[in-house]
Design a protein around this motif. Structure first.
Motif, PDB file in Angstrom:
ATOM      1  N   ARG A  62       8.868   2.695  18.981  1.00 23.68           N
ATOM      2  CA  ARG A  62      10.321   2.564  19.059  1.00 23.68           C
ATOM      3  C   ARG A  62      10.924   2.550  17.656  1.00 23.68           C
ATOM      4  O   ARG A  62      11.897   3.235  17.372  1.00 23.68           O
ATOM      5  CB  ARG A  62      10.694   1.292  19.806  1.00 23.68           C
ATOM      6  CG  ARG A  62      12.186   1.111  19.936  1.00 23.68           C
ATOM      7  CD  ARG A  62      12.543  -0.175  20.649  1.00 23.68           C
ATOM      8  NE  ARG A  62      11.845  -0.277  21.921  1.00 23.68           N
ATOM      9  CZ  ARG A  62      11.316  -1.384  22.398  1.00 23.68           C
ATOM     10  NH1 ARG A  62      11.380  -2.504  21.715  1.00 23.68           N
ATOM     11  NH2 ARG A  62      10.716  -1.394  23.568  1.00 23.68           N
ATOM     12  N   ASN A  63      10.355   1.744  16.771  1.00 27.79           N
ATOM     13  CA  ASN A  63      10.782   1.671  15.374  1.00 27.79           C
ATOM     14  C   ASN A  63       9.579   1.983  14.494  1.00 27.79           C
ATOM     15  O   ASN A  63       8.484   1.522  14.770  1.00 27.79           O
ATOM     16  CB  ASN A  63      11.282   0.269  15.019  1.00 27.79           C
ATOM     17  CG  ASN A  63      12.485  -0.131  15.829  1.00 27.79           C
ATOM     18  OD1 ASN A  63      13.387   0.660  16.032  1.00 27.79           O
ATOM     19  ND2 ASN A  63      12.492  -1.363  16.311  1.00 27.79           N
ATOM     20  N   THR A  64       9.816   2.732  13.433  1.00 23.94           N
ATOM     21  CA  THR A  64       8.754   2.952  12.465  1.00 23.94           C
ATOM     22  C   THR A  64       8.851   1.842  11.429  1.00 23.94           C
ATOM     23  O   THR A  64       9.896   1.663  10.815  1.00 23.94           O
ATOM     24  CB  THR A  64       8.911   4.322  11.784  1.00 23.94           C
ATOM     25  OG1 THR A  64       8.941   5.333  12.792  1.00 23.94           O
ATOM     26  CG2 THR A  64       7.754   4.580  10.843  1.00 23.94           C
ATOM     27  N   PRO A  65       7.774   1.086  11.240  1.00 20.18           N
ATOM     28  CA  PRO A  65       7.856  -0.073  10.355  1.00 20.18           C
ATOM     29  C   PRO A  65       7.992   0.293   8.883  1.00 20.18           C
ATOM     30  O   PRO A  65       7.501   1.337   8.446  1.00 20.18           O
ATOM     31  CB  PRO A  65       6.542  -0.809  10.610  1.00 20.18           C
ATOM     32  CG  PRO A  65       5.629   0.206  11.176  1.00 20.18           C
ATOM     33  CD  PRO A  65       6.472   1.202  11.872  1.00 20.18           C
ATOM     34  N   GLN A  66       8.673  -0.574   8.145  1.00 22.04           N
ATOM     35  CA  GLN A  66       8.760  -0.472   6.691  1.00 22.04           C
ATOM     36  C   GLN A  66       7.428  -0.974   6.141  1.00 22.04           C
ATOM     37  O   GLN A  66       7.029  -2.106   6.393  1.00 22.04           O
ATOM     38  CB  GLN A  66       9.916  -1.328   6.168  1.00 22.04           C
ATOM     39  CG  GLN A  66      10.136  -1.253   4.689  1.00 22.04           C
ATOM     40  CD  GLN A  66      10.667   0.094   4.258  1.00 22.04           C
ATOM     41  OE1 GLN A  66      11.438   0.725   4.979  1.00 22.04           O
ATOM     42  NE2 GLN A  66      10.261   0.535   3.088  1.00 22.04           N
ATOM     43  N   ILE A  67       6.729  -0.145   5.374  1.00 26.24           N
ATOM     44  CA  ILE A  67       5.370  -0.462   4.945  1.00 26.24           C
ATOM     45  C   ILE A  67       5.393  -1.129   3.576  1.00 26.24           C
ATOM     46  O   ILE A  67       6.043  -0.647   2.646  1.00 26.24           O
ATOM     47  CB  ILE A  67       4.504   0.808   4.888  1.00 26.24           C
ATOM     48  CG1 ILE A  67       4.510   1.509   6.243  1.00 26.24           C
ATOM     49  CG2 ILE A  67       3.084   0.476   4.461  1.00 26.24           C
ATOM     50  CD1 ILE A  67       3.949   2.899   6.218  1.00 26.24           C
ATOM     51  N   THR A  68       4.652  -2.235   3.462  1.00 23.76           N
ATOM     52  CA  THR A  68       4.439  -2.917   2.194  1.00 23.76           C
ATOM     53  C   THR A  68       2.951  -2.849   1.895  1.00 23.76           C
ATOM     54  O   THR A  68       2.132  -3.305   2.701  1.00 23.76           O
ATOM     55  CB  THR A  68       4.882  -4.389   2.281  1.00 23.76           C
ATOM     56  OG1 THR A  68       6.240  -4.437   2.683  1.00 23.76           O
ATOM     57  CG2 THR A  68       4.715  -5.080   0.942  1.00 23.76           C
ATOM     58  N   PHE A  69       2.602  -2.268   0.748  1.00 25.97           N
ATOM     59  CA  PHE A  69       1.196  -2.139   0.378  1.00 25.97           C
ATOM     60  C   PHE A  69       0.777  -3.336  -0.467  1.00 25.97           C
ATOM     61  O   PHE A  69       1.457  -3.713  -1.411  1.00 25.97           O
ATOM     62  CB  PHE A  69       0.964  -0.838  -0.406  1.00 25.97           C
ATOM     63  CG  PHE A  69       1.153   0.382   0.434  1.00 25.97           C
ATOM     64  CD1 PHE A  69       0.178   0.786   1.316  1.00 25.97           C
ATOM     65  CD2 PHE A  69       2.314   1.124   0.350  1.00 25.97           C
ATOM     66  CE1 PHE A  69       0.350   1.913   2.103  1.00 25.97           C
ATOM     67  CE2 PHE A  69       2.501   2.251   1.128  1.00 25.97           C
ATOM     68  CZ  PHE A  69       1.515   2.642   2.004  1.00 25.97           C
ATOM     69  N   ILE A  70      -0.368  -3.923  -0.105  1.00 25.88           N
ATOM     70  CA  ILE A  70      -0.900  -5.091  -0.799  1.00 25.88           C
ATOM     71  C   ILE A  70      -2.359  -4.801  -1.140  1.00 25.88           C
ATOM     72  O   ILE A  70      -3.126  -4.350  -0.289  1.00 25.88           O
ATOM     73  CB  ILE A  70      -0.805  -6.346   0.097  1.00 25.88           C
ATOM     74  CG1 ILE A  70       0.652  -6.609   0.468  1.00 25.88           C
ATOM     75  CG2 ILE A  70      -1.424  -7.559  -0.593  1.00 25.88           C
ATOM     76  CD1 ILE A  70       0.833  -7.648   1.547  1.00 25.88           C
ATOM     77  N   ILE A  71      -2.729  -5.059  -2.399  1.00 21.48           N
ATOM     78  CA  ILE A  71      -4.115  -4.871  -2.821  1.00 21.48           C
ATOM     79  C   ILE A  71      -4.970  -5.977  -2.211  1.00 21.48           C
ATOM     80  O   ILE A  71      -4.650  -7.154  -2.326  1.00 21.48           O
ATOM     81  CB  ILE A  71      -4.233  -4.902  -4.360  1.00 21.48           C
ATOM     82  CG1 ILE A  71      -3.492  -3.732  -4.999  1.00 21.48           C
ATOM     83  CG2 ILE A  71      -5.693  -4.914  -4.801  1.00 21.48           C
ATOM     84  CD1 ILE A  71      -4.157  -2.401  -4.817  1.00 21.48           C
ATOM     85  N   ASP A  72      -6.049  -5.590  -1.546  1.00 15.13           N
ATOM     86  CA  ASP A  72      -6.964  -6.548  -0.943  1.00 15.13           C
ATOM     87  C   ASP A  72      -8.205  -6.649  -1.820  1.00 15.13           C
ATOM     88  O   ASP A  72      -8.912  -5.667  -2.012  1.00 15.13           O
ATOM     89  CB  ASP A  72      -7.350  -6.090   0.464  1.00 15.13           C
ATOM     90  CG  ASP A  72      -8.226  -7.080   1.184  1.00 15.13           C
ATOM     91  OD1 ASP A  72      -8.208  -8.264   0.797  1.00 15.13           O
ATOM     92  OD2 ASP A  72      -8.923  -6.681   2.132  1.00 15.13           O
ATOM     93  N   GLN A  73      -8.448  -7.822  -2.351  1.00 18.14           N
ATOM     94  CA  GLN A  73      -9.559  -8.037  -3.269  1.00 18.14           C
ATOM     95  C   GLN A  73     -10.793  -8.604  -2.554  1.00 18.14           C
ATOM     96  O   GLN A  73     -11.761  -8.949  -3.204  1.00 18.14           O
ATOM     97  CB  GLN A  73      -9.119  -9.011  -4.366  1.00 18.14           C
ATOM     98  CG  GLN A  73      -7.855  -8.597  -5.067  1.00 18.14           C
ATOM     99  CD  GLN A  73      -8.111  -7.935  -6.389  1.00 18.14           C
ATOM    100  OE1 GLN A  73      -9.143  -8.140  -6.978  1.00 18.14           O
ATOM    101  NE2 GLN A  73      -7.178  -7.139  -6.852  1.00 18.14           N
ATOM    102  N   SER A  74     -10.760  -8.725  -1.242  1.00 22.52           N
ATOM    103  CA  SER A  74     -11.839  -9.406  -0.528  1.00 22.52           C
ATOM    104  C   SER A  74     -13.171  -8.665  -0.637  1.00 22.52           C
ATOM    105  O   SER A  74     -14.223  -9.299  -0.734  1.00 22.52           O
ATOM    106  CB  SER A  74     -11.470  -9.611   0.930  1.00 22.52           C
ATOM    107  OG  SER A  74     -11.321  -8.380   1.585  1.00 22.52           O
TER     108      SER A  74
END
Length: 121
Positions: free
Chosen positions: A88-100
């Motif tokens: 229905r809605n295309t989400p606003q994407i936030t990219f986060i670096i994953d250090q795991s």
């Protein structure tokens, strides 16, 4: 829709699959490392926002450049995601670096060093 509902889990999996395909096949930005992978995705229950956790194999500069490249290509990624995923809605994407992953490899190396010293004693 609750955060951990079946629908939300399916949406997260589908967005993860499509983001991985977009990053691997369609993005040609030289700042984005070839060794970039999407680890997990959290789409908000209202489908307005999305946190994409990415892992970059390389040094801190490669991670920083990849994050800059992804943020500049965010509009293209969102538009392509809208074409490929019927939401229905295309989400606003936030990219986060994953250090795991890097943290796990580092801890594994430290454990191997400690167990190696114990075997020598």
């Amino acid at each position: 829709m609750r955060k951990n509902s079946i629908k939300n889990i399916r949406v997260n999996e589908e967005v993860l699959r499509e983001l991985s395909a977009i990053l691997h096949d369609e993005i040609k930005d030289p700042r984005i490392s070839q060794m970039t992978s999407v680890v997990s995705v959290e789409v908000a229950p209202d489908l307005k926002t999305c946190k994409a956790y990415i892992s970059v194999l390389g040094d801190a500069q490669a991670q920083k450049d990849t994050l800059t490249g992804l943020r500049s290509a965010e509009g293209y990624i969102r538009r392509t995601l809208a074409k490929n995923v019927n939401l229905r809605n295309t989400p606003q994407i936030t990219f986060i670096i994953d250090q795991s992953i890097e943290y796990g490899v580092n801890m594994s190396r430290l454990i191997d060093q400690v167990t190696g010293k114990n075997k020598e004693d």
